[in-house]
Design an enzyme around this catalytic site. Sequence first.
Site, mmCIF file in Angstrom:
data_model
loop_
_atom_site.group_PDB
_atom_site.id
_atom_site.type_symbol
_atom_site.label_atom_id
_atom_site.label_comp_id
_atom_site.label_asym_id
_atom_site.label_seq_id
_atom_site.Cartn_x
_atom_site.Cartn_y
_atom_site.Cartn_z
ATOM 1 N N CYS A 91 -14.490 -6.870 -23.693
ATOM 2 C CA CYS A 91 -13.805 -5.637 -24.100
ATOM 3 C C CYS A 91 -12.628 -5.366 -23.180
ATOM 4 C CB CYS A 91 -14.770 -4.446 -24.050
ATOM 5 S SG CYS A 91 -16.239 -4.624 -25.087
ATOM 6 N N ASP A 488 -0.250 -2.109 17.660
ATOM 7 C CA ASP A 488 0.785 -1.396 18.386
ATOM 8 C C ASP A 488 0.082 -0.726 19.571
ATOM 9 O OD1 ASP A 488 3.250 0.046 18.925
ATOM 10 O OD2 ASP A 488 2.186 1.789 18.129
ATOM 11 N N ASP A 690 1.024 3.252 13.926
ATOM 12 C CA ASP A 690 1.083 4.643 13.486
ATOM 13 C C ASP A 690 2.498 5.205 13.443
ATOM 14 O OD1 ASP A 690 1.630 4.792 16.192
ATOM 15 O OD2 ASP A 690 0.560 6.682 16.465
#
Length: 802
Positions: A91, A488, A690
């Site tokens: 389907c 980082d 960030d």
Amino acid sequence: MNTTITPVSKELDLPISGMTCASCVARVERALQAVPGVQSVSVNLATERARVTSAAVLDTAVLREAVQKTGFEVPLAELDLGIKGMTCASCVARVEKGLKRVPGVLDAAVNLATESARIRTLPGVGVEAVAAAIEAAGFEAVLPQADATPEAERAPAVDRDGIRVVLAALLSLPLVVPMLGELVGRHWMLPGWLQLVLATPVQFWLGARFYRAGWHALRAGAGNMDLLVALGTSAAFGLSVWQWFAGGMHLYFEASAVVITLVLLGKWLEGRAKRQTAAAIRALQALRPDTARVLRDGREQMLPLAQLRLGDQVVVLPGERVAVDGEILEGISQFDESLITGESLPVAREPGEPVIGGAINGEGRVVVRTTALGAESTLARIIRLVESAQAAKAPIQRQVDKVSAVFVPVVLVIALITFVGWWLATGDVSNAVINAVAVMVIACPCALGLATPAAIMAGTGVAAKHGILIKDAEALEIAHSVGVVAFDKTGTLTEGRPTLAAIAAVGKDSALLADAAALQAGSAHPLAQAVLDAAKALAIAVPAASDLRALPGRGVSGVLNGVTLQLGNTRLRDELGLDAGPFAARADELAAAGRTVSWLMAIPAGGAPELRGLLAFGDRVKPQAIVAVRELRAMGVKSVMITGDNAGAAQAVAAELGIDEVLANVLPGDKAARVAALKAGGVRVAMVGDGINDAPALAAADVGIAMATGTEVAMHAAGITLMRGDPALIADALDISRRTWRKIQQNLFWAFAYNVVGIPLAAAGMLSPVIAGAAMAFSSVSVITNALLLTRWRPVPSSRQR
């Protein structure tokens, strides 16, 4: 890029963003004209649209790619629709095929577990056209509603299915009792007419859904599970009617009725299990209060959230949920954010600090100024991310879809061969029919369709519960094989709140600090804030500098009293041709202690650059970072730190954390290249950051992981977002990815093994239709149940240590 050929009209309008002049128009026209099959192109700068004329079907994805190569973009729209009536992977394939035929549709991902479709289209493609394609495939399109969710709508349907199962069982039980009597040596059977009376409502009333869905599949030129069940049970029922009229003693009414009952039972259990996989979304949605206590006209009023405005002051009493994202104006309290960020302990907040909508206020009355509403709130964005991940299709699922597309036709061929083979071998038509029925009934494409999405829904849901937001299924699938995590430093491994630790100057320290503060005025950089905080603490008057500008990856520059001043790292100092001079020993000592050293240089008008002194900054390492590195090492993952800081400061932090490799003095623009170099050996690399300067590296990594405490740009570029600045969540994110991947593998193995083993056994006459029906009914249930085991996942124990 999707390469499926999608039919378009002879004239297609493409929106194009980014054009600014006639040369842009010419460039786009040349690119589109070069696409094979394009007859003419007309680009309008004013409307920012291109009209493409062709004599044949064109691939809209190819047209978009041609525009992108010129440096412009064809903006896309996303549409989410619910789909009713799907039962198996066949389907899903049928709906996707129909959707991709709609002019302007670039891609469509249909999810069997959520019963939804996410469609990427060119702007202007109407919902009506998309819904019509779904209905043409034999299913019902459900438009999204603001006040209803698929989960809420699914509950009554599950209850109705349960009633049907009970009715089918009550009608089928008398047909099965004689079979049980044979086990104890008692041979008897119900009259044929009574068997017919009991089996008929099960076959044609309670089992009508299989006929409807199977007929829709046939009309669309495809097959699905419903078609197999309808054909198989109809064959058994028809054979029984023929035998009864012919006076035969072997009737198979119990086979058709029990198979339908078992399949209905399986679908009911499957529906209940699906609701459990969506529990995370329902829990998040339940966090949104309907009303808020707002201060207006000098008094408190209870207002619906829809009537709130940015800047409104919302009063939150002890024990209440915060209704909006905002900033505290009055009051001090503790807030329970566990269901949003995964933080198990209450978080103290005071005036000037942010609060998140959905958090529970602890003991104090607070007044919050509204900063985000509706779709822009943190909770709404979290829900969108989780829904997006659960609606997406993992790369491995696309391979499964190819198998599912031919599954039903192959099963029908095997059933036909079984029938002919047994008929020719034994001359017993009844036995041949029953064995063919067993083949059709035991074959189950449902398990194939649910294996991957059920695991992804469970995995992303439990991850969100613990503060790990997975933006797409691809990130979840790839993360399990990550071999290197690149960090980082500032704000990721350290607190990101550096303080001024030392000053060394040619003259007075206070004069050096005043000059440095003048250059940093108005900057939001953590080092700039440390300088300004130190000047404020010492009550130093900060002079006004002019011509302030940033020197990317190096520092800042400005003019003070006619002298150009530059404050920056060792790279900037070297570019000016200066050495450390009398500050060399002190700089080495500070760098060895893990301090970040910045230099203040002066360039007098017409004179040579001169060194005025240095400032050293310290940034405390996050305690959780030590846990993160330790957990990654235990998982066999290498840790690398990529930072713009000097080698001494970087090595000091790396030694404290136990990081395996350090890449220091890396410019922001070079971080992505360093990530690419780490990937060159064929290892999967995750990048954690960030800041804005981390965004290219996050995008370059196989998996980008952003801290939600950072910038929106970093979060947008990342595939995984950590809702709190806890590096220990990185190991948790990789762990849940690995466990989800194992569940996907287990589900696919059992789904394929079930069919590979079951179909030959049925064809060999070793399984009755009743046994085959029971096996088929519980195959998809077992897949979902296995996926639901992921909801018992808990973070790595040591990552909870503080």
